[in-house]
Scaffold this motif. Structure first.
Motif, PDB file in Angstrom:
ATOM      1  N   TYR A 244       0.932  -1.496  -0.128  1.00 25.09           N
ATOM      2  CA  TYR A 244      -0.147  -0.194  -0.126  1.00 25.09           C
ATOM      3  C   TYR A 244       1.203   1.450   0.088  1.00 25.09           C
ATOM      4  O   TYR A 244       1.966   1.085   0.449  1.00 25.09           O
ATOM      5  N   ARG A 245       0.261   2.220  -0.783  1.00 23.72           N
ATOM      6  CA  ARG A 245       0.963   3.744  -0.891  1.00 23.72           C
ATOM      7  C   ARG A 245       0.780   4.995   0.473  1.00 23.72           C
ATOM      8  O   ARG A 245      -0.606   4.379   0.449  1.00 23.72           O
TER       9      ARG A 245
ATOM     10  N   ARG B 258       5.570   8.028   3.984  1.00 27.19           N
ATOM     11  CA  ARG B 258       7.012   6.936   2.919  1.00 27.19           C
ATOM     12  C   ARG B 258       6.490   7.147   1.049  1.00 27.19           C
ATOM     13  O   ARG B 258       5.869   7.087   0.729  1.00 27.19           O
ATOM     14  N   SER B 259       8.265   6.958   0.693  1.00 26.38           N
ATOM     15  CA  SER B 259       7.655   6.461  -0.714  1.00 26.38           C
ATOM     16  C   SER B 259       7.666   5.366  -1.302  1.00 26.38           C
ATOM     17  O   SER B 259       7.830   5.194  -2.221  1.00 26.38           O
ATOM     18  N   ASP B 260       8.065   4.143  -0.540  1.00 19.61           N
ATOM     19  CA  ASP B 260       8.299   2.845  -1.188  1.00 19.61           C
ATOM     20  C   ASP B 260       6.559   2.096  -0.471  1.00 19.61           C
ATOM     21  O   ASP B 260       5.911   2.356   0.910  1.00 19.61           O
ATOM     22  N   PRO B 261       6.230   1.407  -1.029  1.00 19.02           N
ATOM     23  CA  PRO B 261       5.177   1.085  -1.075  1.00 19.02           C
ATOM     24  C   PRO B 261       4.930  -0.162   0.502  1.00 19.02           C
ATOM     25  O   PRO B 261       5.997  -0.540   0.803  1.00 19.02           O
ATOM     26  N   ARG B 262       4.201  -0.300   0.839  1.00 24.96           N
ATOM     27  CA  ARG B 262       4.654  -0.811   2.114  1.00 24.96           C
ATOM     28  C   ARG B 262       3.521  -2.387   2.795  1.00 24.96           C
ATOM     29  O   ARG B 262       2.318  -1.762   1.720  1.00 24.96           O
TER      30      ARG B 262
ATOM     31  N   GLN C 276      -2.785  12.338   6.286  1.00 29.91           N
ATOM     32  CA  GLN C 276      -1.930  10.910   6.102  1.00 29.91           C
ATOM     33  C   GLN C 276      -2.735   9.535   6.593  1.00 29.91           C
ATOM     34  O   GLN C 276      -3.424   8.879   6.534  1.00 29.91           O
TER      35      GLN C 276
ATOM     36  N   THR D  59       9.042  11.900   4.207  1.00 33.25           N
ATOM     37  CA  THR D  59       8.849  10.468   3.285  1.00 33.25           C
ATOM     38  C   THR D  59       9.869  10.403   3.907  1.00 33.25           C
ATOM     39  O   THR D  59      10.904  10.871   4.167  1.00 33.25           O
TER      40      THR D  59
END
Length: 440
Positions: free
Chosen positions: A326-327, A331-335, A381, A435
């Motif tokens: 998930y975005r 964070r810039s990376d998917p989690r 967020q 991020t």
């Protein structure tokens, strides 16, 4: 707990859960060691160290439990359990001796042990380190005194009360290998932080032994050697707690009660970040904050991660799937979903924190406006993350209840002045700014 606010009796409940987890991991380690057919000396040392842990628990269960809950103990357990089944595992097991000595000292036991020093130091987790001139050190604890003696070397006696209290004590026979040309104390205590039982821990060997940056999410342990550095950390800690006491006394009490160690780390040049290791709750890994507000934010953020780290040991909140990522805004990376739960929980607490900072009586107009903007950014967020969580289909029954608690809290935080949609014009830049600023 899903609402993030401190609850009556919550700290004791979390402490009990963490203690149960530590006992399970210790028993797992003992079982693995028994099956490993250790060499004779290692097997005898294991029995001796385990017996000392049992003696400490019988002598003073409360003190032994507190010492066993030290974050450095969690880091050693994770290190030992992950060690490959060879000489590296045998070496890792020696850490049980230093842990047993620390627990026995806290419990008031008298004992004698001979322990190996690593790279010239014998580190007692959560207490400090002894500069050893030999590969093995004899430690003898009596009612009031702890004596450390390297093989064929001079003994150093430290009052037990001073050792447990992290106090610097006069020491004779100091070394002469100081970088600035001055003598270095053979016993170096961890630095106590004012207004709480927490300490500044820059001596945990199992953080320093992480290979590269991968083990600590890109962070590297940092040493605090100069007195002015330690003073700066202590000052920021005290001012951060004072700010919390003014804005949110309950949260200040939670932080002062739960945080055991602050661990200085480095990130990219001039970069600021903080992290929590799931194996070591109540340790806040952080670069040096620049302001009391940043220190307060880091402490609140990482305490939430620690709470979830402990809760995750007794309740499964979600089903994990390697394919489901998930975005999120922070964070810039998917989690993976578990990381989204962690991040949402921490950022909800930050939205609450900044809203309270905006309402401080002593805040200036500019400070109020900045705090409201921070609260709105975090609220936006959280709003998006809650939508992802509740629509994921991966939450367990307990996880759904927990996330619903977060949603209820978020709805109560919303007001005409601080709404998730009200800050939409600033949300994207805020997400870019934040991020990778925190690591769960």
């Amino acid at each position: 707990m899903g609402e993030t606010r401190p609850l009556p009796g919550e700290a004791d409940l979390l402490d009990g859960w963490l203690h149960s987890r530590r006992l399970v991991l210790l028993k797992t380690l003992l079982t693995r060691a028994e099956r490993a057919r250790l060499p004779g000396p290692a097997a005898r040392a294991l029995r001796e160290h385990w017996a000392l842990l049992e003696d400490a628990e019988h002598h003073d269960p409360v003190a032994a439990r507190a010492a066993l809950g030290c974050p450095a103990a969690g880091n050693w357990l994770a290190h030992a359990l992950a060690a490959p089944p060879d000489e590296e595992f045998v070496t890792a097991l020696s850490g049980l001796g230093t842990l047993a000595a620390t627990v026995a000292l806290a419990a008031g036991c008298d004992f004698r042990l001979v322990l190996p020093a690593t790279e010239g130091r014998l580190i007692l987790p959560g207490l400090g380190s002894y500069a050893a001139s030999a590969p093995r050190v004899r430690i003898a604890a009596t009612e009031n005194t702890v004596t450390l003696t390297p093989e064929d070397g001079r003994p150093l006696s430290v009052p037990r009360e001073d050792l447990l209290g992290h106090r610097t004590v006069p020491q004779r026979g100091l070394g002469t290998d100081a970088p600035q040309g001055g003598p270095q104390p053979r016993w170096r205590p961890l630095t106590p932080l004012p207004g709480a039982p927490a300490v500044l821990d820059d001596q945990d060997p199992h953080l320093a032994s992480e290979t590269g940056r991968a083990g600590l999410a890109g962070l590297l342990p940092a040493s605090v050697t100069a007195p002015d550095e330690a003073y700066e950390w202590r000052e920021l800690w005290a001012r951060g707690l004072d700010l919390l006491r003014e804005a949110d006394p309950e949260r200040a009490t939670e932080v002062a009660t739960l945080v055991r160690t602050v661990v200085p780390v480095l990130w990219k040049p001039d970069g600021r970040a903080s992290a929590t290791r799931l194996a070591a709750p109540w340790a806040v890994l952080t670069t040096l904050p620049q302001t009391p507000q940043e220190m307060a934010e880091v402490l609140v953020h990482e305490v939430q991660h620690s709470k979830l780290a402990v809760l995750g040991g007794v309740v499964r909140l979600n089903e994990e799937s390697a394919e489901a990522v998930y975005r999120v805004g922070w964070r810039s990376d998917p989690r993976p979903l578990g990381a989204v739960v962690q991040g949402t929980y921490a950022h909800l607490a930050l939205a609450d924190l900044w809203g309270r900072l905006a309402r401080r009586a002593s805040a200036t107009s500019a400070e109020r406006a900045a705090a409201r903007a921070h609260a709105a950014d975090y609220g936006a967020q959280v709003d998006h993350a809650l939508f992802l969580l509740l629509g994921s289909g991966q939450l367990t029954r307990q996880g759904t209840e927990f996330v619903e608690g977060m949603r209820h809290r978020y709805e109560r935080l919303r007001s005409p002045g601080v709404r998730a949609g009200g800050a939409r014009g600033n949300t994207e830049s805020a997400a870019d700014r934040l991020t990778n600023g925190h690591f769960g």
